[in-house]
Design an enzyme around this catalytic site. Structure first.
Site, PDB file in Angstrom:
ATOM      1  N   HIS A  37      17.337 -19.091  -2.256  1.00  0.00           N
ATOM      2  CA  HIS A  37      16.266 -18.185  -2.684  1.00  0.00           C
ATOM      3  C   HIS A  37      16.868 -16.968  -3.390  1.00  0.00           C
ATOM      4  CE1 HIS A  37      12.748 -20.040  -0.885  1.00  0.00           C
ATOM      5  NE2 HIS A  37      13.381 -20.174   0.271  1.00  0.00           N
ATOM      6  N   THR A  78      18.056 -19.861   2.406  1.00  0.00           N
ATOM      7  CA  THR A  78      17.851 -18.447   2.111  1.00  0.00           C
ATOM      8  C   THR A  78      18.777 -17.993   0.984  1.00  0.00           C
ATOM      9  OG1 THR A  78      17.202 -18.009   4.393  1.00  0.00           O
ATOM     10  CG2 THR A  78      17.901 -16.114   3.084  1.00  0.00           C
TER      11      THR A  78
END
Length: 346
Positions: free
Chosen positions: A47, A44
């Protein structure tokens, strides 16, 4: 506590981040202040660092990101009773409301009002982090800080694997990023008869072997479905754990799953994925599960048990450690796929 601290700030709506000096957070009466000793980079976080479509639609710079850590409690609020100064802790990263139907029925991990540390609020890529004390998990004082920092993502792997029966079953783990690698180890510890790991990256497939995969498949060089059918006498695997988020890999996962099998999806595809519901779900009579977070705090107990017993050795897949100042090296390794888990030390 007054003063300044180093923190990695997602400073703009584009690729990258900056190390800055910011104020040490002030705690509320139900919070604790933790001195971060180790913090690991999650997919995450990658990202957010790379600034893809998902992060552009979800996060709002500038803020401190990062959500996986281990550290020491250095200050507690007036109402805090579950942790004390000096405790070694990690954190459940989902801050939940405690009032919605999901929370009230024992399903707080899917709370409809969840806020995630390092995504919706300031995170732990810093020297200190302030969090609700109810979110803290007290670690064994002998647990290495680097290992303590990967318990949160290991919880994702444990939740995915143990969402159904595994013992004596054939298990496919698609995607050998850090959580996929831990899922391999968990499936092996849980008694899977075969653990087949799939990826395009030989570096990570080699790590999967170290974590206990009985077979590894390079999906760029071999047909994953064909290999799987050969390994299972044409039946297909009984459990598929999807960790890649790639549309082609997801489709292959459905195709390799046996009739009546279980498909547990932890990955986060950045765009809608086309699925053949008629042939791959309905006619095969399979169960499809979306997996998010960790069951609070059942999964944390399972993680602690697996680590404490030595049945899963996550140190094998912690391949790099850097000082906080060298965070860019860690992110670039993650983007290139030339690492297992990367840990930063503030």
């Amino acid at each position: 506590m007054e003063g300044k601290m180093k923190a990695i700030i997602k400073h703009h709506r584009d690729k990258g981040a900056k190390l800055k000096m910011v104020d040490i957070p002030q705690i509320k009466k139900d919070e604790a202040l933790i001195k971060v000793k180790a913090t690991s980079i999650c997919g995450t976080d990658v990202h957010i660092y790379a600034w893809d479509e998902w992060s552009a639609s979800r996060v709002h710079p500038p803020y401190i990101f990062g959500h996986e850590f281990a550290g020491e409690v250095v200050e507690v609020g007036a109402e805090v009773t579950n942790v004390k100064i000096g405790d070694s802790v990690s954190a459940e990263t989902h801050i939940v409301c405690g009032e919605c139907p999901q929370c009230l029925t024992g399903n707080a991990h899917i709370c409809r009002n969840t806020k995630i540390i390092g995504v919706d609020i300031d995170g732990c890529f810093a020297e200190y982090v302030a969090l609700p004390a109810k979110n803290l998990w007290v670690n064994d004082p002998d647990l290495p800080m680097a290992v303590g920092s990967v318990q949160e993502p290991m919880g994702n792997a444990v939740h995915t694997i143990l969402a159904g029966d595994v013992a004596g079953r054939t298990v496919a783990v698609i995607g050998c990023g850090p959580i996929g690698l831990m899922a391999v180890g968990v499936a092996k510890a849980a008694g899977a008869s075969q653990v087949i790991a799939y990826d395009l990256n030989e570096y990570r497939l080699n790590l999967a072997k170290e974590m206990g995969a009985t077979t590894t498949v390079n999906s760029k060089e071999q047909d994953p479905v064909e290999v799987t059918m050969r390994l299972t006498d044409g039946n297909g695997v009984e459990v598929v754990c999807e960790m890649s988020g790639h549309p082609a890999a997801i489709d292959q996962g459905f195709k390799m799953l046996t009739n009546g099998g279980r498909m547990s999806i932890l990955s986060l595809p950045v765009k809608p994925v086309e699925v053949d519901i008629t042939n791959d779900i309905v006619f095969k009579g399979i169960t499809v599960q979306g997996i998010t977070g960790r069951k609070m705090f059942e999964t944390w107990r399972q993680v602690a048990g697996l680590l404490g017993s030595g049945q899963v050795d996550v140190e094998k897949m912690i391949t790099h450690e850097f000082p906080l100042e060298d965070f860019e090296k860690g992110f670039e390794l993650m983007l290139q796929g030339k690492c297992g888990k990367v840990v930063l030390k503030p």
